[in-house]
Design a protein around this motif. Structure first.
Motif, PDB file in Angstrom:
ATOM      1  N   ALA A 206       0.840  -1.204   0.000  1.00 20.50           N
ATOM      2  CA  ALA A 206       0.000   0.000   0.000  1.00 20.50           C
ATOM      3  C   ALA A 206       0.871   1.248   0.000  1.00 20.50           C
ATOM      4  O   ALA A 206       0.585   2.223  -0.707  1.00 20.50           O
ATOM      5  N   TRP A 207       1.951   1.206   0.802  1.00 19.10           N
ATOM      6  CA  TRP A 207       2.879   2.344   0.807  1.00 19.10           C
ATOM      7  C   TRP A 207       3.511   2.530  -0.565  1.00 19.10           C
ATOM      8  O   TRP A 207       3.648   3.647  -1.057  1.00 19.10           O
TER       9      TRP A 207
ATOM     10  N   ARG B 255       2.335   1.648  -3.497  1.00 20.69           N
ATOM     11  CA  ARG B 255       1.345   2.183  -4.438  1.00 20.69           C
ATOM     12  C   ARG B 255       1.207   3.683  -4.255  1.00 20.69           C
ATOM     13  O   ARG B 255       1.134   4.445  -5.213  1.00 20.69           O
ATOM     14  N   THR B 256       1.161   4.101  -3.003  1.00 15.57           N
ATOM     15  CA  THR B 256       0.921   5.515  -2.716  1.00 15.57           C
ATOM     16  C   THR B 256       2.132   6.365  -3.095  1.00 15.57           C
ATOM     17  O   THR B 256       1.982   7.398  -3.765  1.00 15.57           O
TER      18      THR B 256
ATOM     19  N   LEU C 177       2.486   9.295  -6.052  1.00 17.92           N
ATOM     20  CA  LEU C 177       3.014  10.644  -5.820  1.00 17.92           C
ATOM     21  C   LEU C 177       4.183  10.923  -6.753  1.00 17.92           C
ATOM     22  O   LEU C 177       4.311  12.029  -7.295  1.00 17.92           O
TER      23      LEU C 177
ATOM     24  N   LEU D 179       2.463   9.197   7.565  1.00 21.35           N
ATOM     25  CA  LEU D 179       1.132   9.487   7.036  1.00 21.35           C
ATOM     26  C   LEU D 179       0.971  10.991   6.820  1.00 21.35           C
ATOM     27  O   LEU D 179       0.389  11.439   5.824  1.00 21.35           O
ATOM     28  N   LEU D 180       1.498  11.758   7.766  1.00 16.27           N
ATOM     29  CA  LEU D 180       1.433  13.216   7.637  1.00 16.27           C
ATOM     30  C   LEU D 180       2.200  13.667   6.407  1.00 16.27           C
ATOM     31  O   LEU D 180       1.767  14.572   5.687  1.00 16.27           O
TER      32      LEU D 180
ATOM     33  N   VAL E  45       2.566  12.015   3.662  1.00 15.70           N
ATOM     34  CA  VAL E  45       1.709  11.726   2.513  1.00 15.70           C
ATOM     35  C   VAL E  45       0.588  12.751   2.419  1.00 15.70           C
ATOM     36  O   VAL E  45       0.250  13.231   1.331  1.00 15.70           O
ATOM     37  N   ALA E  46       0.002  13.116   3.544  1.00 17.45           N
ATOM     38  CA  ALA E  46      -1.092  14.092   3.546  1.00 17.45           C
ATOM     39  C   ALA E  46      -0.612  15.428   2.994  1.00 17.45           C
ATOM     40  O   ALA E  46      -1.264  16.038   2.142  1.00 17.45           O
TER      41      ALA E  46
ATOM     42  N   THR F  26      -0.004  15.248  -0.703  1.00 17.70           N
ATOM     43  CA  THR F  26      -1.247  15.224  -1.462  1.00 17.70           C
ATOM     44  C   THR F  26      -1.862  16.617  -1.542  1.00 17.70           C
ATOM     45  O   THR F  26      -2.353  17.035  -2.600  1.00 17.70           O
ATOM     46  N   VAL F  27      -1.835  17.341  -0.439  1.00 21.50           N
ATOM     47  CA  VAL F  27      -2.367  18.705  -0.458  1.00 21.50           C
ATOM     48  C   VAL F  27      -1.549  19.567  -1.420  1.00 21.50           C
ATOM     49  O   VAL F  27      -2.094  20.360  -2.190  1.00 21.50           O
TER      50      VAL F  27
ATOM     51  N   ALA G 130       0.005  18.500  -4.023  1.00 15.54           N
ATOM     52  CA  ALA G 130      -0.427  18.087  -5.359  1.00 15.54           C
ATOM     53  C   ALA G 130      -1.711  18.817  -5.740  1.00 15.54           C
ATOM     54  O   ALA G 130      -1.880  19.241  -6.891  1.00 15.54           O
ATOM     55  N   GLY G 131      -2.611  18.990  -4.787  1.00 17.43           N
ATOM     56  CA  GLY G 131      -3.854  19.710  -5.048  1.00 17.43           C
ATOM     57  C   GLY G 131      -3.576  21.169  -5.400  1.00 17.43           C
ATOM     58  O   GLY G 131      -4.192  21.728  -6.315  1.00 17.43           O
TER      59      GLY G 131
ATOM     60  N   GLY H 174      -2.165  21.291  -8.840  1.00 14.74           N
ATOM     61  CA  GLY H 174      -3.267  21.082  -9.772  1.00 14.74           C
ATOM     62  C   GLY H 174      -4.089  22.350  -9.952  1.00 14.74           C
ATOM     63  O   GLY H 174      -4.458  22.722 -11.078  1.00 14.74           O
TER      64      GLY H 174
END
Lengths: 112, 118
Positions: free
Chosen positions: A18-19, A21-22, A26, A87-88, A90-91, A94-95, A97-98, A101
């Motif tokens: 899972a890691w 993939r994530t 990214l 996890l933080l 990754v969070a 992701t933000v 990346a947003g 975008g």
């Protein structure tokens, strides 16, 4: 003893995958962002994209090390290390990346 | 022991490690969902999908907002679930599902309208 309570080969393995993939998602996003930001930032897009690639690779490495730490903890019957810092990471990625975008969309970038 | 974050780990005792790992994977799955939403939002505009422009822009913005907010919600879900497992409480209901369902349904409606009103 470690083999009794849980199937040690499955859960940690699934979590590692899972890691992967994530962090891979990214990484691909970081590479794609270079192309997408190029019309807006010119040469700076390469810098931004490279920073994203480096961050993704750091997360990948952190995930690999965490996977090993989890294995050691399970074998020793110790509590699992907290995944929260990773996890933080990754969070936050992701933000970011947003935000990238949003920049691409607001900047009116088209690839056609 | 003071693992981060304290609001999770200062309560209760160790749950079955399988459940903690499952909780971790759930967060990662939501993160990948968020990245897919962001990619969809970017694709709508960057690939100039043949939709009515204003509706397309709103749909793209909605996808991007969903994608940026999802990690925060799922982080919160992760912490609450981990804490609940530690104290033996029922798992709290996720804060992700309703916004995600409403948001993606809304995007679908906007895209459909955008196709019809080209």
């Amino acid at each position: 003893m470690s083999g009794d309570l849980f199937d040690a080969g499955l859960q940690p393995e699934r979590t590692r995958l899972a890691w992967r993939r994530t962090t891979l998602t990214l990484l691909v996003g970081a590479v794609a962002s270079t192309r997408l930001l190029a019309p807006l930032l010119g040469g700076w897009a390469l810098l931004v994209g490279s920073a994203g690639v480096v961050a993704s690779l750091l997360l990948w490495r952190g995930a690999t090390r965490r996977g090993r730490a989890v294995d050691r903890a399970l074998e020793a019957g110790r509590p699992l290390p907290s995944p929260a810092p990773a996890l933080l990471g990754v969070a936050v990625a992701t933000v970011v990346a947003g935000v990238v975008g949003a920049l691409v969309v607001v900047g009116g970038v088209t690839l056609l | 022991m003071s693992r981060f974050p304290r609001w999770v780990y200062e309560h209760g005792s160790e749950p079955d490690p399988r459940f903690s790992l499952a909780n971790e994977r759930t967060f990662l799955a939501w993160s990948r969902t968020a990245l897919a939403l962001i990619a969809a939002g970017v694709a709508l505009e960057a690939l100039a999908m043949p939709l009515e422009p204003a509706l397309r822009a709103v749909a793209a913005a909605l996808l991007l907002v969903l994608g940026a907010v999802l990690p925060l919600l799922s982080w919160w879900d992760w912490g609450r679930a981990e804490r609940a497992m530690r104290v033996g409480a029922p798992l709290p209901s996720s804060h992700v599902r309703l916004p995600l369902a409403v948001g993606t349904s809304l995007v679908s409606v906007l895209v459909l309208l955008g196709l019809l009103l080209r």
